[in-house]
Design a protein around this motif. Structure first.
Motif, mmCIF file in Angstrom:
data_model
loop_
_atom_site.group_PDB
_atom_site.id
_atom_site.type_symbol
_atom_site.label_atom_id
_atom_site.label_comp_id
_atom_site.label_asym_id
_atom_site.label_seq_id
_atom_site.Cartn_x
_atom_site.Cartn_y
_atom_site.Cartn_z
ATOM 1 N N ASN A 226 2.046 6.629 -6.717
ATOM 2 C CA ASN A 226 0.995 7.580 -7.106
ATOM 3 C C ASN A 226 1.507 9.019 -6.969
ATOM 4 N N GLN B 142 -0.104 1.004 -12.748
ATOM 5 C CA GLN B 142 -0.608 1.462 -14.037
ATOM 6 C C GLN B 142 0.566 1.746 -14.971
ATOM 7 N N GLN C 72 2.611 1.647 -3.286
ATOM 8 C CA GLN C 72 1.664 2.076 -4.321
ATOM 9 C C GLN C 72 1.375 3.578 -4.193
ATOM 10 N N GLN C 73 1.171 4.029 -2.953
ATOM 11 C CA GLN C 73 0.889 5.455 -2.771
ATOM 12 C C GLN C 73 2.134 6.296 -3.100
ATOM 13 N N LYS D 260 0.778 -4.068 -8.336
ATOM 14 C CA LYS D 260 -0.025 -3.746 -9.515
ATOM 15 C C LYS D 260 0.126 -2.264 -9.805
ATOM 16 N N ASN E 92 -3.678 3.009 -19.859
ATOM 17 C CA ASN E 92 -4.254 2.898 -18.516
ATOM 18 C C ASN E 92 -4.258 1.465 -17.981
ATOM 19 N N ARG E 93 -3.744 0.533 -18.759
ATOM 20 C CA ARG E 93 -3.801 -0.849 -18.270
ATOM 21 C C ARG E 93 -2.810 -1.070 -17.118
ATOM 22 N N THR E 94 -3.134 -2.065 -16.312
ATOM 23 C CA THR E 94 -2.324 -2.352 -15.129
ATOM 24 C C THR E 94 -1.281 -3.416 -15.453
ATOM 25 N N GLN F 188 1.464 5.377 -15.202
ATOM 26 C CA GLN F 188 2.280 5.956 -14.129
ATOM 27 C C GLN F 188 3.764 5.695 -14.374
ATOM 28 N N TYR G 165 0.836 -1.199 0.000
ATOM 29 C CA TYR G 165 0.000 0.000 0.000
ATOM 30 C C TYR G 165 0.873 1.252 0.000
#
Lengths: 382, 299
Positions: free
Chosen positions: B10, B139, B6-7, B137, B128-130, B142, B3
């Motif tokens: 982001n 994008q 991932q953040q 996981k 936009n696919r992962t 990104q 988590y």
């Protein structure tokens, strides 16, 4: 000389008689800015043209005064002032309380009324306005209908996404959905913040996908393209549940923003009129397009209904110049038949009508009517 | 752990987008002292170029991306030639007003000749696919955003340090008159700066359109506002500062979004800008900006 004088007098008398039958409506329409997809102006102008073409002698005809409000409350009020000075008895503008509450106060001094074909914010019905009527039910009604629909489809855990950016529409509607959802037996797992204009939802998506269990439904009331992007990013991250919301979803660009039938199959929204292929609303939109109007969908259809309802109310009232008399007639009639199908009545609630809430979903990328009921549980509106 | 990672990703992705746009603003500012608020319209030009290409039936994403970037470079050069060159020697406020004027004219052109409403443009939707990255996981968009931003910054560094024109731009940022006395043409140096800013805006536009899936006339306004804030944080005129400011803003925004209690959600922007204000109280010139006193010649 005498002939000229007589002719001039006759013209003035005749034009005076004719203008008495003209219903003047001023629309500070959001043609640009964030709320451009939600303006009703072109549909209203199209309906006015149709009514004027078919009007017989003595029938009420319509004059629409319309300019771009740029989705800006201050400009909306300036335009409304201009229309009122020009004799409008009904005004409307950017459909949010920060525009329409002061507009109603301004219109009151002119004996004019505000009729909004699409505003759903509950503030409008709680502000003590005596010259305001909405053509659709408040947000908590749609939220309740949505809660019943998703609960019936098996959803039990929900996440609510709220924002303070557009008043109760974005902040309250998800909460009322949550209240109705919990009243049915569902559970609200969390509330997350967002802002209007968000084009990257990855922090919220990560948060949602880290929840245990992952929610069955995410409720948000916001605008396109934001909501389409949210659905796309959630599904892309492996989300298998539903992304549901309010009339802010109801724009034709939602399909392209969501990007694929797979993403669309996760979307449902509550709206006011089902603009589905072969529906009366869709036929009206097509008629207006054929006439050269740049019309969009539901909000133009609601604009068309607005003009028809107001003309009928003015006919009932026997005046086109007394706004309050038109409003009294509006609330007295048992039922108005809608051009978009069905009917509505203001007799019970006064400032808003009782009407069923269509819930729209998607199958194979096409819009379908999922349910069309009037909810009995109202989380907020009494 | 996943988590947090991932953040982090982001936030880095947010920051990369801001950095790309902020760098474009900073390059022009460092040479001309112009805050080019029409930079957002360069993003819009790239996006609408892609839209027109789809209309005429060309839908290969790579071709569309290249044409969009080329259009933004040409648009930026055109802005400089038509709007900014005539007011180059005018007071700073004139340049600022010119930028707003250009912005309004271009926005209204799209509004009148295309549509005031959002137009769908899903051509870059495949980004936009992962993808799976070490069990995480992520994008693809990104990863591309962060990777391309870092590559673009590296390429820009090489250009500024190794090429004659790049050296001239760096020198001009310190003392334009001396650079001209050495025989370099001011028009060429400034046009190159605009071309680079257009290139960066074009790359950013591809990412923005990929994420939004739609275009509208004022789509460049918010990104440029954020980029402006990034430049202020990093130190206006400092290229490194613009990049750093972009990433700082990205991390602050994502951090605030996650940390702020739900009941205080409406204060998100207020908290972000309060933090920035505190930073500027401590370092008014921004993180990497140099302090300028009244009467100092160099920025």
């Amino acid at each position: 000389m005498l002939k000229t004088l007589l002719a001039t007098t006759a013209t003035l008398v005749l034009s005076g008689a004719a203008s008495a039958e003209v219903l003047k409506i001023g629309l500070a329409n959001p043609m640009t800015g964030d709320y451009a997809p939600y303006g009703e102006g072109n549909g209203a102008a199209c309906m006015a043209e149709i009514i004027n073409e078919t009007a017989a002698a003595g029938d009420v005809t319509v004059e629409i005064m319309m300019e771009d409000s740029r989705s800006d409350p201050q400009l909306t009020l300036s335009l409304a002032q201009k229309y009122l000075d020009a004799g409008a008895v009904i005004v409307h503008g950017t459909p949010f309380p920060d525009s329409l509450i002061p507009m109603a106060a301004m219109a009151q001094g002119y004996g004019a009324i505000v009729y909004s074909p699409q505003i759903t914010q509950v503030e409008m019905h709680e502000a003590g306005l005596t010259n305001f009527t909405a053509g659709v039910a408040p947000d908590d009604v749609g939220a309740s209908a949505m809660a019943s629909t998703v609960y019936a489809k098996g959803a039990r855990n929900a996440v609510l996404m709220t924002s303070e950016d557009a008043g109760s529409w974005t902040a309250g509607t998800p909460v009322w959905f949550g209240e109705a959802f919990e009243a049915l037996g569902g559970k609200v797992m969390a509330k997350l913040n967002h802002s209007i204009g968000t084009s990257d939802w990855s922090p919220q998506v990560t948060e949602i996908m880290a929840m245990s269990p992952v929610p069955d439904v995410v409720h948000i009331c916001s605008i396109v393209p934001d909501v389409g992007i949210l659905a796309r990013q959630l599904v892309s991250a492996g989300y298998a549940g539903l992304v549901v919301g309010c009339d802010g979803f109801d724009d034709p660009s939602l399909e392209a923003t969501a990007g694929s039938p797979e993403v669309l199959s996760h979307i449902m929204f509550a709206t006011h009129v089902p603009v589905l292929p072969d529906s009366e609303a869709a036929k009206f939109v097509q008629t207006c397009k054929d006439r050269g109007y740049s019309v969009n969908g539901i909000f133009d259809a609601l604009g068309g209904d607005m003009v028809r309802i107001l003309v009928e109310a003015a006919s009932d009232a026997g005046t086109t110049t007394d706004g309050m008399a038109i409003q009294t007639a509006l609330r007295a009639r048992a039922s108005f038949d809608l051009m978009t199908g069905g009917s509505l009545s203001f007799t019970e609630k006064g400032t808003w009508p009782i009407r069923a809430v269509p819930i729209i979903g998607f199958e194979d990328g096409k819009r379908v009517l999922v349910s069309y009921d009037t909810p009995s549980f109202l989380p907020h509106t009494k | 752990m996943d988590y947090a990672l991932q953040q982090f990703l982001n936030a880095a992705s947010f920051g990369a987008e801001y950095a790309l746009i902020a760098l474009g603003l900073a390059i022009v500012f460092s040479l001309m002292g112009l805050v080019n608020f029409a930079h957002g319209e360069i993003i819009a030009i790239a996006s609408y170029a892609a839209f027109f290409l789809i209309l005429v039936g060309i839908d290969n994403p790579a071709v569309v991306a290249l044409v969009a970037i080329a259009a933004s470079v040409l648009g930026a050069i055109l802005f400089e030639r038509v709007a900014f060159r005539p007011v180059r020697h005018a007071p700073v406020a004139t340049g600022l007003l010119t930028a707003f004027g250009v912005s309004i004219v271009v926005q209204n052109a799209f509004l009148l000749f295309v549509s005031p409403r959002p137009r769908p443009l899903p051509v870059f939707g495949g980004l936009n696919r992962t993808v799976e990255l070490g069990g995480l996981k992520v994008q693809l968009l990104q990863l591309l955003e962060i990777g391309v931003t870092l590559a673009a910054i590296s390429a820009l560094l090489v250009f500024l340090r190794r090429s004659t024109l790049g050296l001239a731009m760096r020198a001009a940022a310190r003392d334009f008159n001396t650079v001209r006395l050495m025989g370099l043409r001011a028009n060429r140096v400034i046009a190159t700066a605009f071309a680079i800013s257009g290139l960066l805006a074009g790359i950013a536009a591809v990412f923005i359109v990929a994420r939004r899936g739609s275009i509208e006339p004022d789509m460049g306004f918010m990104p440029v506002l954020k980029a402006f804030v990034a430049c202020v944080i990093g130190g206006f005129g400092s290229l490194g500062g613009a990049v750093l400011g972009g990433f700082v803003l990205g991390f602050v925004e994502v951090g605030i979004l996650l940390v702020l209690p739900q009941s205080m959600g409406g204060l998100k922007d207020a908290v972000v800008f309060s933090l920035i204000a505190l930073l500027l109280v401590a370092r008014p010139q921004g993180i990497l900006g140099s302090r300028v006193e009244l009467g100092d010649k160099e920025r």
